[in-house]
Design an enzyme around this catalytic site. Structure first.
Site, PDB file in Angstrom:
ATOM      1  N   ARG A 135      47.324  38.467  34.902  1.00 38.82           N
ATOM      2  CA  ARG A 135      47.198  38.638  33.442  1.00 38.82           C
ATOM      3  C   ARG A 135      47.096  37.368  32.630  1.00 38.82           C
ATOM      4  NH1 ARG A 135      45.247  43.301  34.543  1.00 38.82           N
ATOM      5  NH2 ARG A 135      46.711  45.015  34.854  1.00 38.82           N
ATOM      6  N   ASP A 158      46.626  45.116  44.747  1.00 34.24           N
ATOM      7  CA  ASP A 158      46.039  45.448  43.437  1.00 34.24           C
ATOM      8  C   ASP A 158      47.156  45.510  42.385  1.00 34.24           C
ATOM      9  OD1 ASP A 158      44.255  45.990  41.428  1.00 34.24           O
ATOM     10  OD2 ASP A 158      43.677  47.975  42.142  1.00 34.24           O
TER      11      ASP A 158
HETATM   12 ZN    ZN Z   1      39.351  47.154  41.016  1.00 38.61          ZN
END
Ligand code: ZN
Length: 437
Positions: free
Chosen positions: A71, A312
């Site tokens: 982020r 992820d």
């Molecule tokens: Zn993705």
């Protein structure tokens, strides 16, 4: 006075070297210097020794995650480089690759350098940026891959978005292979998934929600495999979620296409039924699929069709997640929960332990060209100590990352990371007992 770190009588496991034995592992400086029964006893006089001794613990090579969202820049409220790497170290990782869908997008040398610099200054685990394939991830003009590689990028991806144009994809594969950068595709035909909140199937019908059909993933994977084969480039499929994509990757590998693939912990553990209560926490992209997809993913991971696990890790603040399903940002956190969640697959016999370790260490390292962490004399000391029997309940409030969006809150798990060592430094875990021999 120099200092040594000794793991005494641990079960050391490194499938790449066929190591599975109760031994001592000695770390001096940034290296593993001795591995063997009693290896920790003959240390030089005058050397200070820090000893770690935990009955029943496993010592593994440090873990590698090739798909995380940290982020930064632009989304520091949800996570930043410091908090993301802290979470990763607590999860047993020594190498983390961060996706470029930040604000601004990492499509340049400047952003790549900034990320690498921040991580170095922290002196914890290693961060490897993934650069964008196209400028601004808009799917049109190719980004300056050479510049990003020179600054430390290890792969390119427009993750979060799919490279939909076949023409752009062809050029991107050619361009990336010029610089020997693996291209990581987020396989989603956006024309087929517009407005979709979950997998298209019986549950979406029941809930009256627009679905994301499997074929939207399969179409892109099929096309990309043809393109990769045609131009002779390497191709990596991010977060495979469908049995169709598994079949396509398996066939392509059998033909000799240079394809690799990853799967996430949540796609290995949950199905679309998790959304029956309209749980926004279970909104992920690609969506949670059906039991037969989970079965196909597990088998593919076991037989190597799917090379590795990638988390992820997708942190979101409360405002983005504790809302209605339709407004919820897709994604779940993954770095700190990967080991406890996935050890169940070993206990259930889905994966042999050696394959489980490979899928979290050497296999992902190979995909992006990193030096695979190893346990042997002379290897860089990148290690993780795991208690495979520790039973605990996941409490998101106790995690170290900034965001707590996980559908696994309250789940009872078995297995825990006790300590992570990166280049000889303890980056997570308790201080060992000090002894002078
Ligand atoms: Zn993705």
């Amino acid at each position: 006075m120099s200092e040594a770190l000794v793991f005494r009588r641990v079960r050391a496991l490194d499938p790449a070297g066929a190591l599975d034995a109760e031994v001592d592992v000695v770390v001096e400086g940034d290296r593993v210097t001795r591995v063997g029964p009693g290896a920790g006893q003959g240390l030089t006089q005058g050397e200070r020794v820090r000893v770690v001794e935990r009955a029943g613990a496993w010592l593994l090579p440090g873990l590698v995650d090739i798909h995380a969202h940290l982020r930064e820049p632009g989304g520091e409220g949800a996570e930043d480089v410091a908090s993301g790497l802290r979470a990763a170290a607590a999860g047993g990782f020594v190498d983390v690759c961060c996706m470029p869908n930040t604000r601004p997008v990492n499509d340049s040398r400047v952003v790549t350098e900034m990320l690498v610099g921040k991580a170095r200054a922290l002196g914890t685990i290693r961060l490897h940026p993934i650069g964008a394939i196209t400028v601004g991830q808009k799917g049109e003009q190719l980004a300056e891959m050479a510049d990003m590689k020179a600054a430390g990028a290890v792969a390119v991806s427009d993750d979060g978005r799919c490279v939909t144009s076949s023409h752009v994809m062809r050029r991107a594969l050619e361009y990336a292979s010029t610089f020997d950068l693996p291209l990581i595709q987020h396989a989603e035909d956006h024309a087929l998934t517009e407005g979709a909140l979950m997998h298209e199937g019986a549950v979406s019908t029941k809930l009256g929600l627009r679905g994301w059909p499997r074929v939207a993933e399969d179409i892109i994977v099929a096309r990309d495999l043809l393109l990769a084969e045609y131009v002779g480039a390497r191709y990596h499929v991010a977060h495979v979620s469908t049995m169709g994509a598994v079949r396509l990757v398996r066939e392509a590998k059998a033909r000799g296409v240079a394809v690799t693939a990853e799967v996430t912990p949540h796609h290995l553990l949950l199905t679309h039924e998790a959304l029956l209560g309209y749980d926004a926490g279970c909104r992920v992209n690609p969506p949670l699929r059906e039991p037969e997809d989970v079965e196909a993913l597990r088998r593919a991971l076991a037989d190597g069709t799917i090379d590795c696990v990638a988390t992820d890790h997708a942190p979101h603040g409360v405002l983005a997640k504790q809302v209605e399903l339709a407004q919820a940002a897709p994604g779940v956190i993954g770095l700190e929960l990967c080991v406890p969640l996935l050890l169940g697959l070993v206990r259930e016999g889905v994966l042999p332990l050696s394959r489980w370790i490979d899928a979290l260490t050497a296999a992902p390292a190979r995909v992006v060209g990193l030096e695979p962490p190893r346990i042997r004399d002379g290897a860089r000391a990148d290690l993780v100590l795991v208690d495979p029997r520790a039973r605990w309940t996941i409490d998101p409030a106790r995690l170290l990352g900034k965001s707590h969006n996980t559908p696994f809150a309250g789940r009872a798990v078995e297995g825990r990371v006790l300590m992570t060592v990166c280049e000889g430094r303890i980056v997570y875990g308790e201080d060992p007992v000090k002894e002078t021999p």
